[in-house]
Design a protein around this motif. Structure first.
Motif, PDB file in Angstrom:
ATOM      1  N   LEU A 230       0.869  -1.180   0.000  1.00  0.00           N
ATOM      2  CA  LEU A 230       0.000   0.000   0.000  1.00  0.00           C
ATOM      3  C   LEU A 230       0.906   1.230   0.000  1.00  0.00           C
ATOM      4  O   LEU A 230       1.906   1.259   0.719  1.00  0.00           O
ATOM      5  CB  LEU A 230      -0.914   0.020   1.227  1.00  0.00           C
ATOM      6  N   THR A 231       0.557   2.228  -0.804  1.00  0.00           N
ATOM      7  CA  THR A 231       1.449   3.387  -0.944  1.00  0.00           C
ATOM      8  C   THR A 231       0.741   4.699  -0.613  1.00  0.00           C
ATOM      9  O   THR A 231      -0.476   4.820  -0.741  1.00  0.00           O
ATOM     10  CB  THR A 231       2.002   3.486  -2.381  1.00  0.00           C
ATOM     11  N   LYS A 232       1.553   5.655  -0.196  1.00  0.00           N
ATOM     12  CA  LYS A 232       1.087   7.024   0.068  1.00  0.00           C
ATOM     13  C   LYS A 232       2.192   7.966  -0.404  1.00  0.00           C
ATOM     14  O   LYS A 232       3.323   7.893   0.094  1.00  0.00           O
ATOM     15  CB  LYS A 232       0.827   7.202   1.564  1.00  0.00           C
ATOM     16  N   THR A 233       1.890   8.805  -1.394  1.00  0.00           N
ATOM     17  CA  THR A 233       2.879   9.709  -1.974  1.00  0.00           C
ATOM     18  C   THR A 233       2.588  11.144  -1.562  1.00  0.00           C
ATOM     19  O   THR A 233       1.442  11.608  -1.671  1.00  0.00           O
ATOM     20  CB  THR A 233       2.889   9.596  -3.511  1.00  0.00           C
ATOM     21  N   TYR A 234       3.630  11.846  -1.113  1.00  0.00           N
ATOM     22  CA  TYR A 234       3.525  13.244  -0.701  1.00  0.00           C
ATOM     23  C   TYR A 234       4.301  14.122  -1.678  1.00  0.00           C
ATOM     24  O   TYR A 234       5.504  13.919  -1.894  1.00  0.00           O
ATOM     25  CB  TYR A 234       4.089  13.430   0.714  1.00  0.00           C
ATOM     26  N   LYS A 235       3.604  15.077  -2.276  1.00  0.00           N
ATOM     27  CA  LYS A 235       4.239  16.015  -3.210  1.00  0.00           C
ATOM     28  C   LYS A 235       4.680  17.250  -2.426  1.00  0.00           C
ATOM     29  O   LYS A 235       3.906  17.794  -1.638  1.00  0.00           O
ATOM     30  CB  LYS A 235       3.264  16.412  -4.313  1.00  0.00           C
ATOM     31  N   MET A 236       5.918  17.669  -2.673  1.00  0.00           N
ATOM     32  CA  MET A 236       6.478  18.786  -1.915  1.00  0.00           C
ATOM     33  C   MET A 236       6.901  19.926  -2.845  1.00  0.00           C
ATOM     34  O   MET A 236       7.083  19.728  -4.050  1.00  0.00           O
ATOM     35  CB  MET A 236       7.682  18.299  -1.102  1.00  0.00           C
TER      36      MET A 236
END
Length: 394
Positions: A230-236
């Motif tokens: 399971l993935t969670k991507t954070y854009k910065m």
């Protein structure tokens, strides 16, 4: 300000002045600060004085400090030049954080073999050697040979009674339960699923790509969903906002995306079924209606609110995202690099020790003050027995 003081004195009626004078007579010999506080209270209870102050404050609306307005034009011009330099500093700082991100990518590759070995030990893929398992206790924790032998016998007895466990059971679930920020998200129905969590990894964006990081949660095969990751991507973003460049304080998370969880039928813990009885207005008959509604669960973490192109969110969504960003950053910065210390509780104890030390320092300071007062020949305890309400600790 002197004009305002004169105006305030002139607008006080005789009764008010008598009250002030009486207070001064009663307080003769007391601390000067205490007198000033009580005088302020007396004056601020006068509606005429409050009106005069409000009138003065209204004239300062939109002008936090009259100092800038009072400067000569040529000086203001030079201050503007300094502001432009500050904007350039903010852009250099943004470049600094971009290079920090590149360093994180570089060192993440060096950490990864160690994290992979950690995962293999947890999953029982690799059994560490005696040398790898040897850990020297701190001096205060060292045991006598007799105590060591006794502890060893007790452990062997326990091992005989229990089935030989594989790896380190429930490692990540224990980490989550030990950390307040994460344990608050956990529900009882989440725990059987998180027992199957085998590893958490951090992946950074490739060189030249927009700044981001992805949290990967690796699961062993289980009865709850078919996903193995399971993935969670954070854009910065690491650049000053053109409309407010002075607010720049390092990279900020601009948004995040989760993933679709392929739940096994009847196992989706993010939804619950409720039954409601409905009564027909005309016939009076009652029927039962079944509805599916959202349910509290850690796994809602993988379905964050979507940020619209306008960037405008309602208050609830903003609060959810703010908490989400904090959790994602904490997992990346603290949990993944120091997982074993959160498993044992040592990382949490370190945090608690820091707070205790601050408290002890404060207590020491209070003790010193008390000692100084006792050694003061002019100190009179009776006067300090009932301090003013403003001085009492909350």
């Amino acid at each position: 300000m002197a004009d305002l003081d004169n105006k305030e004195q002139a607008e006080l009626d005789p009764a008010d002045m008598e009250d002030v004078e009486e207070v001064e007579e009663e307080e003769t010999g007391e601390d000067v600060n205490s007198k000033e506080r009580q005088l302020t209270v007396q004056m601020m209870q006068n509606p005429q004085i409050l009106a005069a102050l409000q009138e003065r404050l209204d004239g300062l609306v939109g002008s936090p400090s009259g100092y800038m307005e009072s400067l000569p034009k040529v000086v203001k011009r030079r201050v503007n030049a300094l502001k432009n330099l500050q904007v350039k500093c903010a852009h250099i700082e943004a470049k600094f954080y971009e290079e920090v991100h590149e360093l994180e990518r570089k060192y993440a590759a060096l950490y990864q073999p160690l994290f992979d070995k950690r995962s293999e030990i947890i999953k029982a893929v690799y059994e560490p050697t005696d040398e790898e398992c040897e850990w020297k206790q701190e001096e205060e924790e060292e045991l006598t040979e007799e105590m060591k032998e006794k502890a060893k016998l007790e452990e062997e007895k326990k091992d005989e009674e229990k089935e030989d466990p594989k790896g380190i059971p429930e490692f990540w679930l224990t980490v989550f339960k030990n950390v307040d920020l994460l344990s608050e998200m956990l529900q009882e129905h989440d725990e059987p699923i998180l027992k199957h969590l085998q590893d958490i990894k951090v992946k950074f964006s490739d060189a030249g790509q927009p700044m981001s990081f992805t949290l990967e949660f690796h699961f062993e095969p289980n009865d709850f969903f078919t996903n193995t990751v399971l993935t969670k991507t954070y854009k910065m973003r690491s650049e000053p906002d053109e409309s407010d460049p002075f607010s720049f304080d390092g990279p900020e998370i601009m948004g995040c995306t989760g993933c679709t969880i392929d739940w096994t039928k009847g196992k989706n813990v993010t939804l619950k079924t409720i039954k409601k009885k409905q009564k027909h207005k005309g016939r009076g008959t009652v029927r039962t209606v079944t509805k599916t509604v959202p349910n509290d669960s850690f796994f809602n973490f993988f379905s964050p609110p979507e940020v619209p192109e306008s960037g405008e969110l309602d208050e609830d969504s903003e609060a959810v995202l703010a908490a989400d960003f904090e959790i994602g950053h904490f997992i990346r910065e603290r949990i993944v690099p120091r997982a074993v210390l959160y498993f044992t509780g040592e990382a949490i104890e370190d945090d608690d020790d820091d707070y205790d030390e601050e408290g002890e320092e404060a207590d020491d300071e209070e003790g010193e003050e008390e000692a100084d007062e006792e050694n003061d020949p002019d100190y009179e305890p009776k006067k300090d027995a009932n301090p003013p309400a403003e001085c009492k600790q909350q």
